[in-house]
Design a protein around this motif. Structure first.
Motif, PDB file in Angstrom:
ATOM      1  N   ARG A 286      14.907  29.134  52.949  1.00 38.75           N
ATOM      2  CA  ARG A 286      13.922  30.040  53.558  1.00 38.75           C
ATOM      3  C   ARG A 286      14.478  30.629  54.869  1.00 38.75           C
ATOM      4  O   ARG A 286      13.826  30.574  55.912  1.00 38.75           O
ATOM      5  N   PRO A 287      15.644  31.211  54.835  1.00 39.51           N
ATOM      6  CA  PRO A 287      16.315  31.613  56.080  1.00 39.51           C
ATOM      7  C   PRO A 287      15.609  32.717  56.847  1.00 39.51           C
ATOM      8  O   PRO A 287      15.722  32.788  58.069  1.00 39.51           O
ATOM      9  N   ASP A 288      14.888  33.593  56.128  1.00 40.24           N
ATOM     10  CA  ASP A 288      14.275  34.731  56.800  1.00 40.24           C
ATOM     11  C   ASP A 288      12.753  34.633  56.885  1.00 40.24           C
ATOM     12  O   ASP A 288      12.112  35.559  57.378  1.00 40.24           O
ATOM     13  N   GLU A 289      12.198  33.531  56.410  1.00 44.60           N
ATOM     14  CA  GLU A 289      10.770  33.314  56.639  1.00 44.60           C
ATOM     15  C   GLU A 289      10.565  32.943  58.099  1.00 44.60           C
ATOM     16  O   GLU A 289      11.404  32.296  58.718  1.00 44.60           O
ATOM     17  N   ARG A 290       9.436  33.350  58.638  1.00 43.87           N
ATOM     18  CA  ARG A 290       9.163  33.100  60.058  1.00 43.87           C
ATOM     19  C   ARG A 290       8.331  31.829  60.220  1.00 43.87           C
ATOM     20  O   ARG A 290       7.389  31.603  59.471  1.00 43.87           O
TER      21      ARG A 290
ATOM     22  N   SER B  12      17.830  40.755  64.069  1.00 48.18           N
ATOM     23  CA  SER B  12      16.844  41.743  63.654  1.00 48.18           C
ATOM     24  C   SER B  12      15.532  41.531  64.389  1.00 48.18           C
ATOM     25  O   SER B  12      15.082  40.396  64.585  1.00 48.18           O
TER      26      SER B  12
ATOM     27  N   THR C 240      12.683  41.940  63.315  1.00 52.23           N
ATOM     28  CA  THR C 240      11.691  41.334  62.428  1.00 52.23           C
ATOM     29  C   THR C 240      11.813  39.812  62.361  1.00 52.23           C
ATOM     30  O   THR C 240      10.968  39.141  61.769  1.00 52.23           O
ATOM     31  N   ALA C 241      12.851  39.245  62.990  1.00 55.02           N
ATOM     32  CA  ALA C 241      13.092  37.807  62.891  1.00 55.02           C
ATOM     33  C   ALA C 241      12.306  36.990  63.906  1.00 55.02           C
ATOM     34  O   ALA C 241      12.275  35.764  63.809  1.00 55.02           O
TER      35      ALA C 241
ATOM     36  N   ALA D  68      12.634  33.183  62.690  1.00 56.09           N
ATOM     37  CA  ALA D  68      13.266  32.869  61.411  1.00 56.09           C
ATOM     38  C   ALA D  68      14.498  32.010  61.663  1.00 56.09           C
ATOM     39  O   ALA D  68      15.236  32.244  62.634  1.00 56.09           O
TER      40      ALA D  68
ATOM     41  N   ARG E  30      17.410  31.944  60.354  1.00 51.55           N
ATOM     42  CA  ARG E  30      18.643  32.738  60.426  1.00 51.55           C
ATOM     43  C   ARG E  30      18.752  33.451  61.774  1.00 51.55           C
ATOM     44  O   ARG E  30      19.832  33.534  62.363  1.00 51.55           O
ATOM     45  N   GLY E  31      17.636  33.963  62.264  1.00 51.64           N
ATOM     46  CA  GLY E  31      17.643  34.619  63.569  1.00 51.64           C
ATOM     47  C   GLY E  31      18.013  33.666  64.685  1.00 51.64           C
ATOM     48  O   GLY E  31      18.785  34.009  65.587  1.00 51.64           O
TER      49      GLY E  31
ATOM     50  N   THR F 123      21.779  32.843  64.490  1.00 48.42           N
ATOM     51  CA  THR F 123      22.545  33.988  64.992  1.00 48.42           C
ATOM     52  C   THR F 123      22.536  33.996  66.511  1.00 48.42           C
ATOM     53  O   THR F 123      23.570  34.255  67.159  1.00 48.42           O
TER      54      THR F 123
END
Length: 477
Positions: free
Chosen positions: A54-58, A357, A359-360, A376, A378-379, A382
């Motif tokens: 679920r890398p991009d779920e917040r 991003s 959105t993250a 997120a 991934r965010g 990063t």
């Protein structure tokens, strides 16, 4: 010697294949109660993701938010971080027959008897050296707009030290301390405190060996604190810490007491002063021109606290909410008014510089007490990789708790392969657990990671599953 040479020449042990490792991590997460939602990203620091669930779920990050706040402050004002905080210390000026105690955003001002630096007593000494009579004393917190609690913080936290009010003028972490000492069974215990508040003591002393369970509550802006529960007759004294809603008034009240102790007559009243939040000037999205700043007053005395790096360490090691909130506002004062919105503008600029991003993430405070915050995995990874590449990245990483060693990780990862080898910020809020930072894998490689558990049912915790998953990843790499 031959054994060491053979070991050195042996080919590296290959990490588990990604599907097998993912299955192992998922198996750990599956041990949580049904309904819990986990997100995890582990990276190798060079852009390759080792695990991504679920890398991009917040997710609600809880006190993981302090990663963002402290990094943004270090990035935005490096001189204040590493040099003495010349512009941040509390100061005193004279206005006619009155004294104005002015807060300049520092969170570390202390009135403790054993204080040795950044002490309210130092200001009191300077005043008493040349002034023997004053009328009124005002605590001035107008440097920042009045946002004593950030949006999205649960109201039930307001009476506790975790939800104390934020203010440009802060003293003793904006906490009041009371000590409850048991009496004879059937009698009310003794409560010792400074006297700033009224204590409605409804605690009962029970027989030796009985249950000690003391609770407290109060309404916002009410200076009466109600204590309830029991304390055993043979129990050791209990220390309670209450939040302060009017920090500027408390600081001025304590200064008045210190001046009287030094023979200075205070004949008038103690008051506080705040600046009303004005969207036209305090919201960078609506502001059309920079807000004018008044000239620096002539101070009777001003304190210079230690570098803010010391405070960043406190914030991250013990997860100090008030200090994180004030650090966000200090960052927002660079080219704004010190509002939360100005601080978040600085945070957004950092994420943009890190290539994350928009959105993250979304943040509404600096501490993580807000349930509006989102990130997120991934965010966050990063961002952590970007921090590691900054000239100050290594120094910032040293402010994080170390697994099995100190801070909020002192009792976690003991006896595992990550004891002393994981450096990360914790997070805990209702139905939420989080951990993000860096860990040293079995191979010796430094990995970055962000792990979140949200919607954890009831009184359960996602922390054991997160810890087991991270140990598994470190072992496989």
């Amino acid at each position: 010697m031959l054994a060491l040479v053979a070991f050195a020449l042996a080919p590296p042990v290959l990490a588990q294949d990604a599907p097998a490792l993912r299955d192992r991590v998922e198996a750990e997460f599956a041990k949580a109660p049904a309904g819990a939602r986990f997100g995890l990203v582990v990276g190798d620091g060079a852009g390759r993701e080792i695990v991504a669930i679920r890398p991009d779920e917040r997710f609600i990050p809880a006190s993981n938010t302090k990663v963002v706040t402290t990094a943004a402050a270090w990035w935005a004002m490096p001189d204040a971080i590493t040099a003495p905080d010349a512009t941040g210390g509390a100061a005193v000026r004279v206005a006619g027959k009155d004294l104005i105690l002015t807060g300049r955003g520092d969170a570390r001002l202390s009135s403790a008897a054993d204080c040795v630096t950044n002490c309210l007593s130092q200001l009191a000494n300077a005043i008493a050296a040349g002034i023997r009579r004053v009328r009124n004393i005002t605590g001035d917190a107008t440097l920042f707009p009045d946002e004593r609690w950030s949006a999205g913080m649960s109201w039930n936290n307001i009476p506790s030290r975790y939800g104390t009010a934020n203010s440009a003028l802060t003293l003793d972490d904006n906490e009041l301390v009371a000590t409850v000492t048991p009496a004879k069974p059937g009698a009310a215990p003794k409560v010792d405190h400074l006297g700033y508040v009224t204590i409605d003591n409804r605690v009962a002393t029970v027989a030796e060996g009985g249950k000690t369970d003391i609770a407290f509550d109060r309404l916002p802006f009410d200076r009466t604190i109600r204590l309830t529960g029991t304390i055993a007759a043979d129990a050791s004294p209990r220390t309670l810490r209450f939040a302060i809603d009017d920090p500027a008034h408390y600081a001025a009240w304590r200064l008045a007491a210190l001046l009287r102790e030094r023979g200075v007559k205070v004949s008038g009243t103690v008051t506080s002063r705040y600046r009303t939040l004005d969207p036209a000037t305090d919201d960078p999205a609506k502001r059309t021109a920079p807000s004018p700043r008044p000239p620096e007053p002539v101070w009777v005395a001003a304190l210079t606290p230690p570098p803010l790096a010391e405070d960043v360490r406190t914030i991250n090691k013990v997860s100090q909410n008030l200090h994180a909130e004030l650090l966000l506002r200090r960052a927002g004062l660079i080219d704004g008014t010190g509002s939360v919105a100005d601080g978040q503008k600085r945070v957004e600029a950092m994420f943009a510089a890190a290539g994350v991003s928009r959105t993250a993430f979304d943040f509404s405070d600096g501490s993580g007490m807000s349930t509006y915050n989102r990130i997120a995995p991934r965010g966050m990874v990063t961002l952590l990789d970007w921090i590691a590449r900054q000239p100050w990245g290594a120094a910032w990483r040293e402010t994080l708790p170390v697994g099995g060693v100190d801070g909020t990780l002192a009792r976690r990862f003991k006896g595992t392969a990550l004891e002393g080898r994981i450096f990360a910020k914790t997070g805990s809020l209702n139905a939420t657990n989080a951990l993000a930072g860096y860990m040293v894998a079995k191979s010796g490689k430094l990995l970055s990671f962000a792990a979140y558990a949200n919607d954890v049912p009831g009184d359960a915790s996602g922390t054991p599953m997160i810890d087991a998953a991270l140990v598994a990843v470190a072992d496989a790499n």
